[in-house]
Write a protein that holds these residues in place. Sequence first.
Motif, PDB file in Angstrom:
ATOM      1  N   SER A 179       0.859  -1.188   0.000  1.00 50.72           N
ATOM      2  CA  SER A 179       0.000   0.000   0.000  1.00 50.72           C
ATOM      3  C   SER A 179       0.897   1.240   0.000  1.00 50.72           C
ATOM      4  O   SER A 179       2.111   1.147   0.202  1.00 50.72           O
ATOM      5  CB  SER A 179      -0.914   0.003   1.233  1.00 50.72           C
ATOM      6  N   THR A 184       0.073  -2.188   4.670  1.00 49.31           N
ATOM      7  CA  THR A 184      -0.676  -3.376   4.239  1.00 49.31           C
ATOM      8  C   THR A 184      -0.052  -3.938   2.970  1.00 49.31           C
ATOM      9  O   THR A 184       0.644  -3.233   2.228  1.00 49.31           O
ATOM     10  CB  THR A 184      -2.159  -3.052   3.968  1.00 49.31           C
ATOM     11  N   GLN A 186      -1.282  -6.104  -0.481  1.00 52.79           N
ATOM     12  CA  GLN A 186      -2.450  -6.492  -1.249  1.00 52.79           C
ATOM     13  C   GLN A 186      -2.107  -7.659  -2.158  1.00 52.79           C
ATOM     14  O   GLN A 186      -1.189  -7.580  -2.986  1.00 52.79           O
ATOM     15  CB  GLN A 186      -2.940  -5.306  -2.101  1.00 52.79           C
ATOM     16  N   THR A 271      -6.220  -8.549   1.625  1.00 47.22           N
ATOM     17  CA  THR A 271      -5.328  -7.560   2.225  1.00 47.22           C
ATOM     18  C   THR A 271      -4.730  -8.119   3.512  1.00 47.22           C
ATOM     19  O   THR A 271      -5.460  -8.595   4.396  1.00 47.22           O
ATOM     20  CB  THR A 271      -6.086  -6.260   2.540  1.00 47.22           C
TER      21      THR A 271
END
Length: 342
Positions: A179, A184, A186, A271
């Motif tokens: 991110s 995070t 993904q 996520t």
Amino acid sequence: MDQHADNNDQDDKRRNLIEIHNPGRPSSRPYVNCGCVALPLCVSCAIPSHMSCSAPNRTAGDIAARVASALSLAGLLLAGCNQKNPDPAPTNVQTETPTTPAELDAPVAPAPPSALTRGDLVSAAGQAASAYVEGQTLPEADPLVGRSFAVRVPFGCNGPSLPDAAKDERDGLAAWTWSSDRKTIQLSMTPGDWTGSALLAETDAAGKWEAVEGFWIPRPWLASESCPAVQADPSQTEALPASPQTVGLAAVFEAGSSRIGRRDGRAYEFTIRAKGNEPLSPPDKGYRMLLEGRVASFPNGRAIECRAPGPEQRPVCIVAIQLNQVSYEDASGRTLSQWSSG
């Protein structure tokens, strides 16, 4: 005459003193009086006549000795009278149900074959490519059709994908990205739309299948389900382009069938977030996408179809499948997310 009467009285007293039966306690066995001793019927008949205490001209000592001998013999014989014959041992007792000849001749059902792995499908695709280049005509009965499979596709082995990578280049390939704040990770994979591909058009599949969603298997020369151990040459200043994809799985959906499980351009996304205040670390050995289902067939009955623009190019081989489940795993095999077609 008086002396003879006195002798008879003394004999009667002696008989009364040594009599051993108990008149107050009835016995189940009949007793007979053996002159001076009441004995069971089964014993009295076995005492010799010379041991009888009623024989004439016997002194008191002789009578006592013979009575003792008779009692000893009676004890042994009584022990034999009380013994019971043991129950006969059972013979020819069957503890199991006998097997009939029909049961012996009945065929044993074979164990179901194990699920095909990445290595199995990659090997089968290589054989199909060779048969295609050689121009072999293969029989319609394909042993792969109907077999279950569980194929793990490692991805992100060299780190995150480039954010500016074209969408068409990533269709059919799983990847992971950071991110913007690096808090995070993904995971994403969008199946390719292979419905109108040239390969499927040549197999006359358009009339059979309403939709075809594609999943590439990168590095088909690698049979294992883990990331490669060979690392890129650090002296290279530019990243080398990946080889073209040549082995794929085509999830097919027949016309009029259920739309459950179809992605229709939607990605499988998940996520990963940091736990608490701990920073999120990138994976050392990438992630895995697990594809599970059964091998289907093309209109010609074969499970794999291959095509190539010429003899100097490696053929592209596609395996027709019915997809039941898609999962994301980490390198240890722990499931992160899962989608099922019902």
